[in-house]
Design a protein around this motif. Structure first.
Motif, PDB file in Angstrom:
ATOM      1  N   PRO A   1       0.822  -1.215   0.000  1.00  0.00           N
ATOM      2  CA  PRO A   1       0.000   0.000   0.000  1.00  0.00           C
ATOM      3  C   PRO A   1       0.853   1.260   0.000  1.00  0.00           C
ATOM      4  CG  PRO A   1      -0.088  -1.079   2.136  1.00  0.00           C
ATOM      5  CD  PRO A   1       0.622  -2.010   1.223  1.00  0.00           C
ATOM      6  N   ILE A   2       0.323   2.298  -0.620  1.00  0.00           N
ATOM      7  CA  ILE A   2       0.981   3.607  -0.646  1.00  0.00           C
ATOM      8  C   ILE A   2       0.628   4.345   0.640  1.00  0.00           C
ATOM      9  CG2 ILE A   2       1.086   5.835  -1.830  1.00  0.00           C
ATOM     10  CD1 ILE A   2       0.116   4.284  -4.373  1.00  0.00           C
TER      11      ILE A   2
ATOM     12  N   ARG B   1       7.216  12.891  12.178  1.00  0.00           N
ATOM     13  CA  ARG B   1       7.597  11.477  12.061  1.00  0.00           C
ATOM     14  C   ARG B   1       6.681  10.736  11.091  1.00  0.00           C
ATOM     15  NH1 ARG B   1       8.728  10.322  18.499  1.00  0.00           N
ATOM     16  NH2 ARG B   1      10.777  11.347  18.591  1.00  0.00           N
ATOM     17  N   ALA B   2       5.399  11.127  11.057  1.00  0.00           N
ATOM     18  CA  ALA B   2       4.474  10.514  10.101  1.00  0.00           C
ATOM     19  C   ALA B   2       4.931  10.790   8.676  1.00  0.00           C
ATOM     20  CB  ALA B   2       3.056  11.043  10.318  1.00  0.00           C
ATOM     21  N   ALA B   3       5.426  12.008   8.433  1.00  0.00           N
ATOM     22  CA  ALA B   3       5.952  12.339   7.107  1.00  0.00           C
ATOM     23  C   ALA B   3       7.162  11.469   6.770  1.00  0.00           C
ATOM     24  CB  ALA B   3       6.319  13.817   7.038  1.00  0.00           C
ATOM     25  N   GLU B   4       7.986  11.197   7.758  1.00  0.00           N
ATOM     26  CA  GLU B   4       9.181  10.383   7.528  1.00  0.00           C
ATOM     27  C   GLU B   4       8.817   8.949   7.140  1.00  0.00           C
ATOM     28  OE1 GLU B   4      11.365  10.754  11.121  1.00  0.00           O
ATOM     29  OE2 GLU B   4      11.866  12.870  10.799  1.00  0.00           O
ATOM     30  N   ARG B   5       7.639   8.469   7.566  1.00  0.00           N
ATOM     31  CA  ARG B   5       7.221   7.096   7.247  1.00  0.00           C
ATOM     32  C   ARG B   5       6.379   7.024   5.974  1.00  0.00           C
ATOM     33  NH1 ARG B   5       5.688   7.323  12.642  1.00  0.00           N
ATOM     34  NH2 ARG B   5       3.501   7.186  12.039  1.00  0.00           N
ATOM     35  N   ALA B   6       6.071   8.167   5.371  1.00  0.00           N
ATOM     36  CA  ALA B   6       5.161   8.194   4.229  1.00  0.00           C
ATOM     37  C   ALA B   6       5.912   8.044   2.910  1.00  0.00           C
ATOM     38  CB  ALA B   6       4.355   9.488   4.234  1.00  0.00           C
ATOM     39  N   ASP B   7       5.197   7.561   1.897  1.00  0.00           N
ATOM     40  CA  ASP B   7       5.728   7.538   0.534  1.00  0.00           C
ATOM     41  C   ASP B   7       5.441   8.860  -0.164  1.00  0.00           C
ATOM     42  OD1 ASP B   7       6.460   4.724   0.708  1.00  0.00           O
ATOM     43  OD2 ASP B   7       4.314   4.319   0.603  1.00  0.00           O
ATOM     44  N   VAL B   8       4.228   9.386   0.090  1.00  0.00           N
ATOM     45  CA  VAL B   8       3.774  10.617  -0.557  1.00  0.00           C
ATOM     46  C   VAL B   8       3.218  11.534   0.524  1.00  0.00           C
ATOM     47  CG1 VAL B   8       2.188  11.611  -2.263  1.00  0.00           C
ATOM     48  CG2 VAL B   8       3.197   9.363  -2.673  1.00  0.00           C
ATOM     49  N   ALA B   9       3.499  12.818   0.420  1.00  0.00           N
ATOM     50  CA  ALA B   9       2.936  13.812   1.332  1.00  0.00           C
ATOM     51  C   ALA B   9       2.163  14.844   0.530  1.00  0.00           C
ATOM     52  CB  ALA B   9       4.035  14.496   2.140  1.00  0.00           C
ATOM     53  N   LEU B  10       0.927  15.085   0.935  1.00  0.00           N
ATOM     54  CA  LEU B  10       0.152  16.200   0.397  1.00  0.00           C
ATOM     55  C   LEU B  10       0.216  17.319   1.433  1.00  0.00           C
ATOM     56  CD1 LEU B  10      -3.036  14.421  -1.035  1.00  0.00           C
ATOM     57  CD2 LEU B  10      -0.983  15.140  -2.269  1.00  0.00           C
TER      58      LEU B  10
ATOM     59  N   LEU C   1      10.246  20.155   4.645  1.00  0.00           N
ATOM     60  CA  LEU C   1      10.405  19.108   5.659  1.00  0.00           C
ATOM     61  C   LEU C   1      10.034  17.745   5.079  1.00  0.00           C
ATOM     62  CD1 LEU C   1       9.152  19.312   9.313  1.00  0.00           C
ATOM     63  CD2 LEU C   1       8.384  17.432   7.885  1.00  0.00           C
ATOM     64  N   ALA C   2       8.905  17.692   4.353  1.00  0.00           N
ATOM     65  CA  ALA C   2       8.442  16.424   3.771  1.00  0.00           C
ATOM     66  C   ALA C   2       9.431  15.905   2.739  1.00  0.00           C
ATOM     67  CB  ALA C   2       7.068  16.614   3.137  1.00  0.00           C
ATOM     68  N   MET C   3       9.944  16.806   1.908  1.00  0.00           N
ATOM     69  CA  MET C   3      10.856  16.375   0.855  1.00  0.00           C
ATOM     70  C   MET C   3      12.197  15.932   1.423  1.00  0.00           C
ATOM     71  SD  MET C   3       9.804  18.945  -2.281  1.00  0.00           S
ATOM     72  CE  MET C   3       9.745  20.453  -1.307  1.00  0.00           C
ATOM     73  N   LYS C   4      12.663  16.597   2.489  1.00  0.00           N
ATOM     74  CA  LYS C   4      13.899  16.165   3.143  1.00  0.00           C
ATOM     75  C   LYS C   4      13.728  14.800   3.805  1.00  0.00           C
ATOM     76  CE  LYS C   4      16.018  20.683   3.961  1.00  0.00           C
ATOM     77  NZ  LYS C   4      16.295  21.757   4.941  1.00  0.00           N
ATOM     78  N   ALA C   5      12.489  14.469   4.183  1.00  0.00           N
ATOM     79  CA  ALA C   5      12.198  13.150   4.772  1.00  0.00           C
ATOM     80  C   ALA C   5      12.105  12.055   3.710  1.00  0.00           C
ATOM     81  CB  ALA C   5      10.897  13.207   5.566  1.00  0.00           C
ATOM     82  N   GLY C   6      12.222  12.434   2.427  1.00  0.00           N
ATOM     83  CA  GLY C   6      12.190  11.442   1.349  1.00  0.00           C
ATOM     84  C   GLY C   6      10.832  11.235   0.732  1.00  0.00           C
TER      85      GLY C   6
ATOM     86  N   TYR D   1      29.870   7.444 -16.546  1.00  0.00           N
ATOM     87  CA  TYR D   1      28.875   6.359 -16.501  1.00  0.00           C
ATOM     88  C   TYR D   1      27.833   6.713 -15.452  1.00  0.00           C
ATOM     89  CZ  TYR D   1      27.128   1.521 -15.853  1.00  0.00           C
ATOM     90  OH  TYR D   1      26.361   0.399 -15.771  1.00  0.00           O
ATOM     91  N   ILE D   2      26.576   6.343 -15.684  1.00  0.00           N
ATOM     92  CA  ILE D   2      25.512   6.590 -14.709  1.00  0.00           C
ATOM     93  C   ILE D   2      24.659   5.332 -14.545  1.00  0.00           C
ATOM     94  CG2 ILE D   2      24.009   7.583 -16.499  1.00  0.00           C
ATOM     95  CD1 ILE D   2      22.742   9.341 -14.322  1.00  0.00           C
ATOM     96  N   ALA D   3      24.230   5.068 -13.323  1.00  0.00           N
ATOM     97  CA  ALA D   3      23.323   3.947 -13.041  1.00  0.00           C
ATOM     98  C   ALA D   3      22.442   4.326 -11.863  1.00  0.00           C
ATOM     99  CB  ALA D   3      24.101   2.677 -12.727  1.00  0.00           C
ATOM    100  N   GLN D   4      21.226   3.794 -11.833  1.00  0.00           N
ATOM    101  CA  GLN D   4      20.348   3.982 -10.677  1.00  0.00           C
ATOM    102  C   GLN D   4      20.618   2.860  -9.696  1.00  0.00           C
ATOM    103  OE1 GLN D   4      16.160   4.454 -11.526  1.00  0.00           O
ATOM    104  NE2 GLN D   4      15.593   4.462  -9.370  1.00  0.00           N
ATOM    105  N   ILE D   5      20.940   3.228  -8.459  1.00  0.00           N
ATOM    106  CA  ILE D   5      21.338   2.208  -7.485  1.00  0.00           C
ATOM    107  C   ILE D   5      20.294   1.991  -6.399  1.00  0.00           C
ATOM    108  CG2 ILE D   5      23.801   2.519  -7.887  1.00  0.00           C
ATOM    109  CD1 ILE D   5      23.899   4.292  -5.382  1.00  0.00           C
ATOM    110  N   ASP D   6      19.223   2.801  -6.380  1.00  0.00           N
ATOM    111  CA  ASP D   6      18.197   2.604  -5.353  1.00  0.00           C
ATOM    112  C   ASP D   6      16.902   3.277  -5.791  1.00  0.00           C
ATOM    113  OD1 ASP D   6      17.077   1.664  -3.042  1.00  0.00           O
ATOM    114  OD2 ASP D   6      18.356   2.807  -1.671  1.00  0.00           O
ATOM    115  N   ARG D   7      15.806   2.913  -5.112  1.00  0.00           N
ATOM    116  CA  ARG D   7      14.491   3.506  -5.357  1.00  0.00           C
ATOM    117  C   ARG D   7      13.897   3.938  -4.023  1.00  0.00           C
ATOM    118  NH1 ARG D   7      10.577  -0.357  -7.214  1.00  0.00           N
ATOM    119  NH2 ARG D   7      11.466  -1.723  -5.653  1.00  0.00           N
ATOM    120  N   ASN D   8      12.801   4.679  -4.100  1.00  0.00           N
ATOM    121  CA  ASN D   8      12.040   5.069  -2.893  1.00  0.00           C
ATOM    122  C   ASN D   8      12.877   5.766  -1.817  1.00  0.00           C
ATOM    123  OD1 ASN D   8       9.515   4.025  -3.791  1.00  0.00           O
ATOM    124  ND2 ASN D   8      10.187   1.981  -3.261  1.00  0.00           N
TER     125      ASN D   8
END
Length: 445
Positions: free
Chosen positions: A179-180, A257-266, A285-290, A386-393
């Motif tokens: 779930p998102i 902390r809820a923002a830090e655990r979220a995938d998406v923040a509105l 703050l939300a974007m710095k939390a990922g 050279y460039i590569a994606q090494i992680d997601r989320n």
């Protein structure tokens, strides 16, 4: 996956329900304070005892004689918790003794038709156990002496809960992506709870004209166009200088902390105010939390579309926030653009989780090298190899370079912005590591 069974924790105001929930879950997730009425919405917290997993629902204090609209909403939330639960724990204050309010709640529970356990709280010393006997008069069986602060009797209470729960159903395999987690964050009284209720189509959380009604982050499962989501309503976040009460400090901290655990923040804003400086701080703050992030101008029905300069607000956001999140409009009251916002939330989550193929990324790298020459220092030019994606989320990219010292801040931003444009990563945090490739002589050694 087995749907975990739920246990409602109910009782009169200020009997220690949230403290008991924290003790039983071994967390500090429920906000506690000596002031009565801190918990308002119902909040679900998972726990486990002797191999059995279940969910405790913390509820606000129920005073059936209080006719204040907020108190009535709290009563409705407690009734909803009972509807969702298989067992109820009725918490009473052993030190305060038997009260008329306890008897009124017990009357509801006697007619409920499911197992009820009476937890006589605040038995902080073995000598106090005799205080529980008067609660036999509730007619709900033998009260269990417990102390939320000291932990006395909580093991016996958990044993009784597990014994009272029905057998677990057979486990079902879970299909599809996880779930998102979608967090609604923002300043107080911008309509976060109203927006969540509008998404769900029913009153899951208490809405009031008074700022600060929501105290705990509230998780609510939800499905939108076949995608599972968890909607998280949070308490309003003020500027630190304006936070005067300890309760508000801790609820604001839980929102972060809820923002830090979220995938998406509105980030919910009040359209009447436009996008304020505090709204921009919360988005940052939300974007710095990922979190993948978008701003939502709620209460659009209260503005005049002709007079409101939406484009000016959008340009302000793009100018102030490096991640360039979208600015959307909505009205929880009229339902305007609610579906569009959820579509954007799903899209943000998918783009945050997307992995770009390495050959495609290296074609992109060749294009930007043609578009703009790399910087040089002391006659030596930066080479991006050279460039590569090494992680997601969130997405993370590794670019091999001949010298990290030649990577300028300006050129790093240029590469980041081109990545955002090419792969629709606006509003999504991304990380670029410029990794220095070792020389041939070092590799040979």
């Amino acid at each position: 996956m087995i749907a975990k069974m739920k246990v409602a924790i109910v009782g009169y105001p200020n009997v220690g329900k949230s403290s008991l929930v924290n003790r039983l879950t071994q967390t500090r997730d429920a906000v506690t304070h000596e002031t009565a009425g801190i918990t308002r919405d119902r909040r679900e917290l998972p726990t486990e005892w002797n191999g059995r997993e279940f969910i405790l629902i913390d509820t606000g204090g129920v005073d059936l004689n209080d006719e204040d609209p907020l108190a009535v909403s709290i009563q409705d939330q407690a009734r909803a918790a009972l509807t969702d639960s298989e067992v109820a724990v009725f918490v009473v204050d052993a030190r305060a003794g038997y009260r008329a309010g306890d008897d009124e709640i017990a009357d509801i529970l006697r007619r409920w038709g499911k197992p009820v356990l009476v937890a006589a709280n605040k038995i902080d010393h073995p000598n106090d156990v005799a205080l529980v006997h008067e609660f036999h008069a509730l007619g709900l069986g033998s009260p269990l002496p417990v102390s939320a602060t000291q932990g006395l009797g909580t093991g016996d209470l958990l044993d009784a809960i597990v014994e009272s729960l029905p057998p677990e159903p057979e486990e079902e395999e879970e299909d599809g992506p996880p779930p998102i987690r979608l967090a609604l964050i923002g300043r107080p009284n911008v309509g976060k709870s109203s927006l969540l209720n509008a998404f769900l189509g029913f009153e899951r959380v208490i809405v009031s004209e008074f700022a600060g009604t929501t105290r705990d982050p509230i998780d609510t499962p939800f499905e939108f166009e076949g995608r599972r989501m968890i909607l998280v309503d949070t308490a309003g976040i003020r500027r630190a200088a304006k936070v005067k009460e300890s309760v508000e400090y801790y609820t604001s901290l839980r929102s972060q902390r809820a923002a830090e655990r979220a995938d998406v923040a509105l980030v919910v804003c009040d359209a009447a105010d436009g996008v304020t400086t505090q709204d921009l701080r919360i988005a940052d703050l939300a974007m710095k939390a990922g979190c993948a992030t978008a701003l939502v101008l709620n209460k659009w029905d209260l503005t005049s579309g002709d007079e409101f300069d939406l484009e000016r607000e959008r340009q302000k956001v793009l100018r102030k926030l490096r991640l360039r999140p979208k600015t959307l409009t909505a009205s929880a009251k009229t339902g305007r653009h609610l579906q569009r916002i959820l579509v954007e939330a799903v899209s943000l989550a998918d783009r945050r989780a997307h992995r770009v193929a390495t050959p495609e990324l290296n074609r992109f790298l060749a294009e930007i090298l043609e578009l703009r020459q790399t910087p040089a220092k002391q006659g030596h030019r930066l080479k991006m190899l050279y460039i590569a994606q090494i992680d997601r989320n969130p997405p993370r990219f590794n670019i091999s370079v001949n010298s990290r010292n030649r990577v300028t801040r300006e050129y790093a931003f240029f590469v980041e912005n081109r990545l955002r444009e090419r792969y629709a990563l606006d509003g999504i945090p991304l990380i670029i590591d410029f990794a220095e490739r070792s020389s041939r002589r070092e590799r040979a050694a």
